[in-house]
Design a protein around this motif. Structure first.
Motif, PDB file in Angstrom:
ATOM      1  N   ASN A  33     -16.939   7.961  42.536  1.00  0.00           N
ATOM      2  CA  ASN A  33     -15.872   6.956  42.438  1.00  0.00           C
ATOM      3  C   ASN A  33     -14.559   7.648  42.771  1.00  0.00           C
ATOM      4  O   ASN A  33     -13.786   7.996  41.874  1.00  0.00           O
ATOM      5  CB  ASN A  33     -15.832   6.345  41.041  1.00  0.00           C
ATOM      6  N   CYS A  34     -14.310   7.847  44.057  1.00  0.00           N
ATOM      7  CA  CYS A  34     -13.157   8.619  44.496  1.00  0.00           C
ATOM      8  C   CYS A  34     -12.136   7.786  45.257  1.00  0.00           C
ATOM      9  O   CYS A  34     -11.300   8.330  45.960  1.00  0.00           O
ATOM     10  CB  CYS A  34     -13.608   9.785  45.375  1.00  0.00           C
ATOM     11  N   TRP A  35     -12.206   6.459  45.155  1.00  0.00           N
ATOM     12  CA  TRP A  35     -11.268   5.622  45.893  1.00  0.00           C
ATOM     13  C   TRP A  35      -9.883   5.742  45.288  1.00  0.00           C
ATOM     14  O   TRP A  35      -9.708   5.686  44.073  1.00  0.00           O
ATOM     15  CB  TRP A  35     -11.712   4.162  45.855  1.00  0.00           C
ATOM     16  N   GLU A  36      -8.895   5.926  46.144  1.00  0.00           N
ATOM     17  CA  GLU A  36      -7.499   5.980  45.708  1.00  0.00           C
ATOM     18  C   GLU A  36      -6.681   5.057  46.591  1.00  0.00           C
ATOM     19  O   GLU A  36      -6.830   5.071  47.814  1.00  0.00           O
ATOM     20  CB  GLU A  36      -6.930   7.394  45.847  1.00  0.00           C
ATOM     21  N   PRO A  37      -5.817   4.245  46.011  1.00  0.00           N
ATOM     22  CA  PRO A  37      -4.967   3.404  46.847  1.00  0.00           C
ATOM     23  C   PRO A  37      -3.907   4.238  47.549  1.00  0.00           C
ATOM     24  O   PRO A  37      -3.523   5.307  47.082  1.00  0.00           O
ATOM     25  CB  PRO A  37      -4.334   2.440  45.851  1.00  0.00           C
ATOM     26  N   LYS A  38      -3.448   3.738  48.685  1.00  0.00           N
ATOM     27  CA  LYS A  38      -2.366   4.415  49.376  1.00  0.00           C
ATOM     28  C   LYS A  38      -1.090   4.273  48.564  1.00  0.00           C
ATOM     29  O   LYS A  38      -0.953   3.335  47.764  1.00  0.00           O
ATOM     30  CB  LYS A  38      -2.157   3.791  50.757  1.00  0.00           C
ATOM     31  N   PRO A  39      -0.144   5.167  48.747  1.00  0.00           N
ATOM     32  CA  PRO A  39       1.119   5.043  48.021  1.00  0.00           C
ATOM     33  C   PRO A  39       1.801   3.711  48.340  1.00  0.00           C
ATOM     34  O   PRO A  39       1.850   3.281  49.484  1.00  0.00           O
ATOM     35  CB  PRO A  39       1.951   6.216  48.541  1.00  0.00           C
ATOM     36  N   GLY A  40       2.271   3.022  47.315  1.00  0.00           N
ATOM     37  CA  GLY A  40       2.932   1.739  47.492  1.00  0.00           C
ATOM     38  C   GLY A  40       2.008   0.548  47.326  1.00  0.00           C
ATOM     39  O   GLY A  40       2.452  -0.599  47.341  1.00  0.00           O
TER      40      GLY A  40
END
Length: 93
Positions: A33-40
């Motif tokens: 579970n390594c999903w990260e949203p982009k900044p902003g």
């Protein structure tokens, strides 16, 4: 020459496994579970500029087509049970 090649290959065999274990840039909450949203990217998508605002009629098209398909299959099945002949085109029944 042979000794230089042997030393170089030995050093490469020691360094390459370390490179494979390098940091990949993700912060995993748990393994896989390594999903990260982009900044902003907002915490809540609803109401933001990222909200897709789907048309309910467009979303219901697939369920309607599935209902129609099941109705056609039921007519084919009834005809097959009555006559023993399978007819693909429902309009011919």
């Amino acid at each position: 020459m042979k000794q230089k090649t042997l030393v170089t290959s030995a050093l490469l065999s020691l360094v390459l496994p370390l490179a494979a274990q390098a940091y990949d840039g993700t912060n995993c909450k748990e393994p896989g579970n390594c999903w990260e949203p982009k900044p902003g990217y907002p915490e809540q998508v609803a109401g933001s500029k990222y909200d897709p605002k789907h048309d309910p009629n467009e979303l219901n098209k697939q369920s309607e087509s599935i209902r129609e398909m099941e109705a056609r299959n039921y007519k084919r099945w009834q005809h097959l049970n009555k006559t023993g002949e399978f007819v693909y085109d429902v309009e011919e029944i």
